[in-house]
Design an enzyme around this catalytic site. Sequence first.
Site, PDB file in Angstrom:
ATOM      1  N   GLY A   1     -93.485  54.483  12.661  1.00 46.51           N
ATOM      2  CA  GLY A   1     -94.551  53.659  13.215  1.00 46.51           C
ATOM      3  C   GLY A   1     -95.593  54.525  13.889  1.00 46.51           C
TER       4      GLY A   1
ATOM      5  N   GLN B   1    -102.378  56.563  19.501  1.00 43.18           N
ATOM      6  CA  GLN B   1    -101.740  57.855  19.197  1.00 43.18           C
ATOM      7  C   GLN B   1    -102.642  58.759  18.371  1.00 43.18           C
ATOM      8  OE1 GLN B   1     -97.841  55.908  17.850  1.00 43.18           O
ATOM      9  NE2 GLN B   1     -97.143  57.820  18.761  1.00 43.18           N
TER      10      GLN B   1
ATOM     11  N   CYS C   1     -90.671  59.222  19.599  1.00 40.00           N
ATOM     12  CA  CYS C   1     -92.090  58.910  19.467  1.00 40.00           C
ATOM     13  C   CYS C   1     -92.811  60.132  18.925  1.00 40.00           C
ATOM     14  CB  CYS C   1     -92.657  58.527  20.836  1.00 40.00           C
ATOM     15  SG  CYS C   1     -94.399  58.077  20.797  1.00 40.00           S
ATOM     16  N   LEU C   2     -93.725  59.903  17.986  1.00 40.03           N
ATOM     17  CA  LEU C   2     -94.494  61.011  17.412  1.00 40.03           C
ATOM     18  C   LEU C   2     -95.351  61.695  18.472  1.00 40.03           C
ATOM     19  CD1 LEU C   2     -95.581  59.398  14.030  1.00 40.03           C
ATOM     20  CD2 LEU C   2     -93.825  61.143  14.379  1.00 40.03           C
TER      21      LEU C   2
ATOM     22  N   HIS D   1     -91.961  48.928  20.326  1.00 34.45           N
ATOM     23  CA  HIS D   1     -92.426  50.275  20.676  1.00 34.45           C
ATOM     24  C   HIS D   1     -93.938  50.402  20.460  1.00 34.45           C
ATOM     25  CE1 HIS D   1     -91.772  54.819  20.668  1.00 34.45           C
ATOM     26  NE2 HIS D   1     -92.984  54.705  20.138  1.00 34.45           N
ATOM     27  N   GLU D   2     -94.404  49.903  19.302  1.00 39.34           N
ATOM     28  CA  GLU D   2     -95.834  50.042  18.984  1.00 39.34           C
ATOM     29  C   GLU D   2     -96.696  49.129  19.843  1.00 39.34           C
ATOM     30  OE1 GLU D   2     -96.409  52.588  17.433  1.00 39.34           O
ATOM     31  OE2 GLU D   2     -94.484  52.871  16.458  1.00 39.34           O
TER      32      GLU D   2
ATOM     33  N   HIS E   1     -97.379  50.732  23.024  1.00 37.01           N
ATOM     34  CA  HIS E   1     -98.455  51.728  22.944  1.00 37.01           C
ATOM     35  C   HIS E   1     -99.823  51.076  23.158  1.00 37.01           C
ATOM     36  CE1 HIS E   1     -96.730  55.590  21.896  1.00 37.01           C
ATOM     37  NE2 HIS E   1     -96.044  55.104  20.880  1.00 37.01           N
TER      38      HIS E   1
HETATM   39 NI    NI Z   1     -94.518  56.026  19.860  1.00 38.13          NI
END
Ligand code: NI
Length: 160
Positions: free
Chosen positions: A46, A51, A88-89, A130-131, A134
């Site tokens: 995701g 991000q 998380c990226l 999670h997204e 963000h």
């Molecule tokens: Ni993330």
Amino acid sequence: MALRTIRIQGDPVLNKACREIKEMTPKISTLISDMLETMYDANGVGLAAPQVGILKRVVTIDIGDGPLVLINPVILSSDGTQTGGEGCLSLPGKAGQVTRPNHVVIRAFGEDMEEFEMEADELLARAICHEVDHLEGHMYTEFVEGDLYDVSYDDEEEEA
Ligand code: NI
């Protein structure tokens, strides 16, 4: 399409609330294409627009079932709980235990700006939560139980 630079925790853009998308424009369409390419390139499940430095309410998700684009997503209801590893990226190489709803019902707009509702369970429910966090400027690290731990690519830990 082009790869975008993934912002890393500590970048203030990750702690800001995002604005709603009111209409599909070529710019937003390109953003979505770039987010998908960037997510796949990073082996993520995701990615949320902040991000890649864009404060708009759009996320891309693929837990292995194909790409899902959610514009202005809202969680309408949730139930059950699941506790599991989450990464998380924007914080590569780290993961932690996070408790999330096991089931969510959401409303969002697709790339065609048609509104829809959908239900999601387990990993997809986790990825959506999670997204959506963000989009409000929240990182999963705010909700971690215990300490973060190191993960390597070999662990195939999902990062979003
Ligand atoms: Ni993330």
